[in-house]
Write a protein that holds these residues in place. Structure first.
Motif, mmCIF file in Angstrom:
data_model
loop_
_atom_site.group_PDB
_atom_site.id
_atom_site.type_symbol
_atom_site.label_atom_id
_atom_site.label_comp_id
_atom_site.label_asym_id
_atom_site.label_seq_id
_atom_site.Cartn_x
_atom_site.Cartn_y
_atom_site.Cartn_z
ATOM 1 N N GLN A 28 3.681 -12.535 13.196
ATOM 2 C CA GLN A 28 4.277 -13.066 11.982
ATOM 3 C C GLN A 28 5.776 -12.774 11.919
ATOM 4 O OE1 GLN A 28 2.073 -13.039 8.511
ATOM 5 N NE2 GLN A 28 0.200 -13.488 9.591
ATOM 6 N N ALA A 29 6.470 -13.123 12.995
ATOM 7 C CA ALA A 29 7.887 -12.802 13.116
ATOM 8 C C ALA A 29 8.737 -13.453 12.039
ATOM 9 C CB ALA A 29 8.391 -13.222 14.491
ATOM 10 N N ASP A 30 8.265 -14.565 11.480
ATOM 11 C CA ASP A 30 9.072 -15.272 10.484
ATOM 12 C C ASP A 30 8.829 -14.747 9.074
ATOM 13 O OD1 ASP A 30 6.462 -16.187 10.465
ATOM 14 O OD2 ASP A 30 7.011 -18.198 9.816
ATOM 15 N N GLN A 31 7.991 -13.748 8.924
ATOM 16 C CA GLN A 31 7.590 -13.307 7.593
ATOM 17 C C GLN A 31 8.105 -11.899 7.282
ATOM 18 O OE1 GLN A 31 3.433 -13.802 7.110
ATOM 19 N NE2 GLN A 31 3.553 -13.884 4.909
ATOM 20 N N VAL A 32 8.557 -11.726 6.052
ATOM 21 C CA VAL A 32 8.966 -10.397 5.587
ATOM 22 C C VAL A 32 7.712 -9.547 5.427
ATOM 23 C CG1 VAL A 32 10.033 -9.139 3.683
ATOM 24 C CG2 VAL A 32 10.950 -11.340 4.364
ATOM 25 N N GLY A 33 7.815 -8.291 5.763
ATOM 26 C CA GLY A 33 6.670 -7.406 5.611
ATOM 27 C C GLY A 33 7.105 -5.953 5.594
ATOM 28 N N VAL A 34 6.155 -5.086 5.319
ATOM 29 C CA VAL A 34 6.424 -3.652 5.239
ATOM 30 C C VAL A 34 5.609 -2.929 6.299
ATOM 31 C CG1 VAL A 34 6.251 -1.585 3.816
ATOM 32 C CG2 VAL A 34 6.892 -3.747 2.772
ATOM 33 N N PHE A 35 6.301 -2.106 7.083
ATOM 34 C CA PHE A 35 5.639 -1.210 8.018
ATOM 35 C C PHE A 35 5.562 0.157 7.360
ATOM 36 C CE2 PHE A 35 6.883 -4.472 10.932
ATOM 37 C CZ PHE A 35 5.894 -4.460 11.896
ATOM 38 N N SER A 36 4.348 0.673 7.214
ATOM 39 C CA SER A 36 4.137 2.001 6.638
ATOM 40 C C SER A 36 3.662 2.924 7.754
ATOM 41 C CB SER A 36 3.087 1.945 5.531
ATOM 42 O OG SER A 36 3.497 1.054 4.519
ATOM 43 N N PHE A 37 4.337 4.049 7.906
ATOM 44 C CA PHE A 37 4.002 5.027 8.932
ATOM 45 C C PHE A 37 3.331 6.224 8.259
ATOM 46 C CE2 PHE A 37 6.943 2.350 10.994
ATOM 47 C CZ PHE A 37 6.778 2.499 12.363
ATOM 48 N N PHE A 38 2.062 6.436 8.583
ATOM 49 C CA PHE A 38 1.277 7.536 8.031
ATOM 50 C C PHE A 38 1.103 8.617 9.091
ATOM 51 C CE2 PHE A 38 0.128 3.860 5.555
ATOM 52 C CZ PHE A 38 -0.025 4.344 4.270
ATOM 53 N N ASP A 39 0.708 9.827 8.649
ATOM 54 C CA ASP A 39 0.422 10.897 9.608
ATOM 55 C C ASP A 39 -0.759 10.488 10.485
ATOM 56 O OD1 ASP A 39 -1.731 11.171 7.900
ATOM 57 O OD2 ASP A 39 -1.437 13.294 7.520
ATOM 58 N N GLU A 40 -1.061 11.300 11.501
ATOM 59 C CA GLU A 40 -2.089 10.890 12.452
ATOM 60 C C GLU A 40 -3.488 10.822 11.850
ATOM 61 O OE1 GLU A 40 -2.948 13.650 15.783
ATOM 62 O OE2 GLU A 40 -1.353 14.838 14.900
ATOM 63 N N LYS A 41 -3.705 11.444 10.708
ATOM 64 C CA LYS A 41 -4.996 11.311 10.020
ATOM 65 C C LYS A 41 -5.030 10.084 9.121
ATOM 66 C CE LYS A 41 -6.087 16.191 10.097
ATOM 67 N NZ LYS A 41 -6.361 17.396 9.307
ATOM 68 N N GLY A 42 -3.861 9.492 8.886
ATOM 69 C CA GLY A 42 -3.779 8.297 8.058
ATOM 70 C C GLY A 42 -3.798 8.584 6.565
ATOM 71 N N LEU A 43 -3.547 9.836 6.174
ATOM 72 C CA LEU A 43 -3.650 10.212 4.764
ATOM 73 C C LEU A 43 -2.311 10.358 4.060
ATOM 74 C CD1 LEU A 43 -6.449 12.901 5.155
ATOM 75 C CD2 LEU A 43 -6.701 10.518 4.447
ATOM 76 N N THR A 44 -1.274 10.747 4.785
ATOM 77 C CA THR A 44 0.027 11.018 4.162
ATOM 78 C C THR A 44 1.057 10.006 4.649
ATOM 79 O OG1 THR A 44 -0.503 13.369 4.128
ATOM 80 C CG2 THR A 44 1.799 12.773 3.789
ATOM 81 N N LEU A 45 1.693 9.321 3.706
ATOM 82 C CA LEU A 45 2.743 8.378 4.050
ATOM 83 C C LEU A 45 3.996 9.155 4.439
ATOM 84 C CD1 LEU A 45 3.788 5.437 4.145
ATOM 85 C CD2 LEU A 45 4.455 5.736 1.753
ATOM 86 N N ALA A 67 7.783 12.772 19.303
ATOM 87 C CA ALA A 67 6.891 13.938 19.250
ATOM 88 C C ALA A 67 5.926 13.895 18.068
ATOM 89 C CB ALA A 67 7.700 15.240 19.237
ATOM 90 N N ARG A 68 5.535 12.697 17.641
ATOM 91 C CA ARG A 68 4.567 12.544 16.547
ATOM 92 C C ARG A 68 3.633 11.391 16.868
ATOM 93 N NH1 ARG A 68 7.042 13.330 10.661
ATOM 94 N NH2 ARG A 68 4.863 13.745 10.330
ATOM 95 N N THR A 69 2.471 11.447 16.280
ATOM 96 C CA THR A 69 1.526 10.338 16.362
ATOM 97 C C THR A 69 1.350 9.794 14.955
ATOM 98 O OG1 THR A 69 0.397 11.340 18.222
ATOM 99 C CG2 THR A 69 -0.820 9.672 17.013
ATOM 100 N N PHE A 70 1.402 8.477 14.835
ATOM 101 C CA PHE A 70 1.330 7.825 13.533
ATOM 102 C C PHE A 70 0.162 6.841 13.480
ATOM 103 C CE2 PHE A 70 5.862 8.648 14.180
ATOM 104 C CZ PHE A 70 6.227 9.236 12.991
ATOM 105 N N ASN A 71 -0.291 6.596 12.278
ATOM 106 C CA ASN A 71 -1.090 5.420 11.960
ATOM 107 C C ASN A 71 -0.115 4.466 11.306
ATOM 108 O OD1 ASN A 71 -4.026 5.748 12.498
ATOM 109 N ND2 ASN A 71 -3.694 7.635 11.346
#
Length: 124
Positions: A28-45, A67-71
């Protein structure tokens, strides 16, 4: 008494932005969107970044993502569905942020429903 003027040279340094990682996000390269990076457990933004329209890449300071892993969750504005990466880890020289679409995110153009229609308790 003669006035003295002391002139001290001032050096202006160029704007020093931290080293950036430019990651391709072809979906969806033509579309505006939000990338949210959470901790590796997916609980903390941890942080969010907005992808502008007509741009298929996002730029992030390398120091934020090493040096981090994200969801990672991508939500397009005005669109349906979400795309994600459940274990994104940046490696030096990486150029892609691979995303997958969860099953069932796209709707089929037609659907079938089975059943019996009744009118006053009588099938018809």
């Amino acid at each position: 008494m003669k006035p003295e003027i002391n002139i001290i040279p001032v050096w202006f340094l160029a704007d020093r932005t931290p080293p950036q990682a430019v990651l391709n996000t072809p979906l969806q390269a033509d579309q505006v969107g939000v990338f949210s990076f959470f901790d590796e457990k997916g609980l903390t933004l941890i942080f969010k970044i907005i992808k502008p329209p007509t741009q298929s890449a996002i730029s992030l300071p390398i120091s934020k993502i090493t040096a981090r892993t994200f969801n990672v969750l991508y939500a397009p504005y005005g669109g349906t569905g979400f795309w994600f990466n459940a274990a994104f880890s940046y490696a030096d020289g990486m150029t892609d942020l691979p995303l997958i679409e969860p099953p069932g995110a796209t709707l089929a153009p037609t659907h079938q429903v089975g059943g019996v229609c009744q009118h006053d308790g009588t099938p018809f």
